[in-house]
Enzyme design. Structure first.
Site, PDB file in Angstrom:
ATOM      1  N   HIS A 178       1.146  -1.241   0.645  1.00  0.00           N
ATOM      2  CA  HIS A 178      -0.598  -0.088   0.026  1.00  0.00           C
ATOM      3  C   HIS A 178       0.545   1.012   0.065  1.00  0.00           C
ATOM      4  O   HIS A 178       0.930   2.243  -0.854  1.00  0.00           O
ATOM      5  CB  HIS A 178      -1.016   0.183   1.163  1.00  0.00           C
ATOM      6  CG  HIS A 178      -1.776   1.199   1.425  1.00  0.00           C
ATOM      7  ND1 HIS A 178      -3.223   1.058   1.028  1.00  0.00           N
ATOM      8  CD2 HIS A 178      -1.418   2.126   2.063  1.00  0.00           C
ATOM      9  CE1 HIS A 178      -3.587   2.084   0.994  1.00  0.00           C
ATOM     10  NE2 HIS A 178      -2.435   3.281   2.037  1.00  0.00           N
ATOM     11  N   GLU A 179       1.409   0.976   0.530  1.00  0.00           N
ATOM     12  CA  GLU A 179       2.447   2.725   1.067  1.00  0.00           C
ATOM     13  C   GLU A 179       3.452   3.264   0.244  1.00  0.00           C
ATOM     14  O   GLU A 179       3.700   4.060  -0.388  1.00  0.00           O
ATOM     15  CB  GLU A 179       3.590   2.664   2.163  1.00  0.00           C
ATOM     16  CG  GLU A 179       2.697   2.296   3.704  1.00  0.00           C
ATOM     17  CD  GLU A 179       1.951   3.277   3.712  1.00  0.00           C
ATOM     18  OE1 GLU A 179       1.481   4.952   2.874  1.00  0.00           O
ATOM     19  OE2 GLU A 179       0.617   3.425   4.647  1.00  0.00           O
ATOM     20  N   HIS A 220       1.855   3.756  -2.907  1.00  0.00           N
ATOM     21  CA  HIS A 220       2.110   5.941  -2.423  1.00  0.00           C
ATOM     22  C   HIS A 220       3.132   6.378  -3.112  1.00  0.00           C
ATOM     23  O   HIS A 220       3.285   7.479  -3.992  1.00  0.00           O
ATOM     24  CB  HIS A 220       2.143   6.103  -1.034  1.00  0.00           C
ATOM     25  CG  HIS A 220       0.878   6.470  -1.332  1.00  0.00           C
ATOM     26  ND1 HIS A 220      -0.686   6.724  -1.265  1.00  0.00           N
ATOM     27  CD2 HIS A 220      -0.358   5.424   0.271  1.00  0.00           C
ATOM     28  CE1 HIS A 220      -1.803   6.603  -0.400  1.00  0.00           C
ATOM     29  NE2 HIS A 220      -1.450   5.502   0.078  1.00  0.00           N
ATOM     30  N   HIS A 230       3.510   6.508  -6.923  1.00  0.00           N
ATOM     31  CA  HIS A 230       2.390   8.029  -7.187  1.00  0.00           C
ATOM     32  C   HIS A 230       3.395   8.891  -7.701  1.00  0.00           C
ATOM     33  O   HIS A 230       3.078   9.383  -9.028  1.00  0.00           O
ATOM     34  CB  HIS A 230       1.480   7.962  -6.593  1.00  0.00           C
ATOM     35  CG  HIS A 230       0.174   8.544  -7.203  1.00  0.00           C
ATOM     36  ND1 HIS A 230      -0.644   9.019  -6.641  1.00  0.00           N
ATOM     37  CD2 HIS A 230       0.368   9.089  -8.602  1.00  0.00           C
ATOM     38  CE1 HIS A 230      -1.787   9.741  -7.517  1.00  0.00           C
ATOM     39  NE2 HIS A 230      -0.925   9.982  -8.847  1.00  0.00           N
TER      40      HIS A 230
END
Length: 382
Positions: free
Chosen positions: A149-150, A153, A156
């Site tokens: 998940h991190e 980020h 991104h």
């Protein structure tokens, strides 16, 4: 006859969730799987053979940059480059282990935002258990999912190609969309083909057995409905708090702490079927309410719909894997995504916030996201 409540206590709910997962899927949380999630000694080396914390997205490589200064000896620094051109995309710092005075949760921190030719720098902060002289550290599946998940980020921010820092990666997109890349990456932690190449027993090096992979993937469906209504409840109580008028209308109750507590208890029982434990105040630890997600917690569920739709489309466009010659490394898994993965990178990640979130999703999917893919993952029949 004593009338029974339709709701149950928070503690009983947690116990029931764990018991259901154990009985139906034969997986006790994620502890049973952790022996196959060895924490990489050198995280994210180029084309790792078996690393459960890896980027299964094609189109770039990662190597330690020369002469990079870090703030602690545990921190690792990496230069992320485009695999096709060799051009640098940015710099990734990983601060993996707990220590005194360090932030105690997992998060991505943007250190330098993309601005034209200025490359971004991001940090992935986690608190995974470190090796000791007597024992090697392994990750739970929950920790692997958190890491993916991190790192979503991080991707991104690292892959954004924007001229203005305010439009770069996570900084530029709307709250409705900001969790889409991160939740999209979580799906890989549940993908059987990825688990086959990204797991290795901490003693033997053997991949996770097929039977355990199947049980782990099936456990994703356990309690999906209760987890969903919990998220809906949190989004609604957040919106309730931030939409009450500053001055109550004539005849309306005054907005006080007691009123808010009553609304919390009422909504929790109505929506998530969970009774509030007397003497507790969950809102006091719900830091999203004042930590940037005020009136925006609903975006987690909104982005979950979008991310699973994007993920299903990515796999569909990549096509089925060759059962006679399946990938044997994370790099080969990423290579299978090939053109479809690069298309997702270009249309979803590189644009940052230079395009509205709805238009980003439309540009990649060709339509607005639907919950169909998410419902399939949850095992919900329509």
């Amino acid at each position: 006859m004593r009338r029974r409540s339709a709701s149950t206590s928070h503690w009983n709910t947690l116990f029931a969730l764990s018991l259901t997962c154990t009985l139906e899927c034969s997986v006790c949380g994620s502890r049973q799987c952790r022996r196959w999630f060895r924490r990489p000694t050198r995280p994210l080396r180029a084309s790792p053979r078996r690393s459960c914390v890896s980027f299964p997205v094609p189109g770039y490589t990662k190597r330690p940059p020369a002469g990079s200064g870090v703030w602690h000896e545990q921190v690792r620094a990496f230069r992320v480059s485009d695999a096709d051109t060799g051009a640098a995309n940015g710099y990734l710092f990983i601060d993996p282990h707990p220590r005194e005075g360090k932030y105690s949760h997992a998060c991505m921190c943007s250190l330098v935002q993309r601005c034209g030719e200025v490359l971004p720098s991001v940090c992935f902060i986690s608190n995974f258990t470190a090796d000791t002289p007597a024992r090697k550290a392994c990750l739970t599946h929950d920790e692997v999912t958190t890491a993916m998940h991190e790192l979503g980020h991080c991707l991104h921010d690292l892959l954004s190609k924007t001229e203005l820092p305010g439009l770069s990666g996570t900084s530029g997109v709307e709250t409705d969309f900001v969790e889409t890349p991160s939740q999209l990456m979580e799906n890989f932690a549940w993908q059987p083909e990825f688990l086959r190449v990204a797991t290795a027993h901490f003693e033997t090096g053997e991949p996770m057995p097929e039977a355990l992979i199947e049980r782990l993937v099936n456990s994703r469906k356990a309690n999906a409905g209760l987890n969903a209504v919990r998220q809906l409840f949190l989004g609604l109580i957040d919106m309730t708090m931030h939409t009450v008028p500053a001055v109550p209308a004539p005849g309306s109750p005054a907005v006080t702490a007691d009123w808010l507590r009553e609304r919390f208890v009422e909504l929790r029982e109505q929506i998530s079927f969970t009774a509030t434990t007397p003497g507790t105040c969950m809102l006091g630890s719900f830091d999203h309410l004042v930590g940037g997600y005020a009136a925006g917690y609903y975006s987690y569920m909104y982005a979950l719909v979008c991310s699973t739709c994007v993920y299903a489309t990515l796999l569909e466009r990549a096509g089925p894997m060759d059962s006679n010659n399946p990938p044997s490394t994370v790099a080969e898994f990423a290579a299978h995504l090939g053109k479809a993965g690069r298309e997702m990178r270009d249309k979803l990640l590189r644009v940052g916030g230079s395009i509205d979130g709805d238009d980003i999703a439309m540009g990649y999917l060709g339509c607005m996201p639907t919950p169909d893919a998410l419902l399939r993952i949850w095992g919900v029949e329509q």
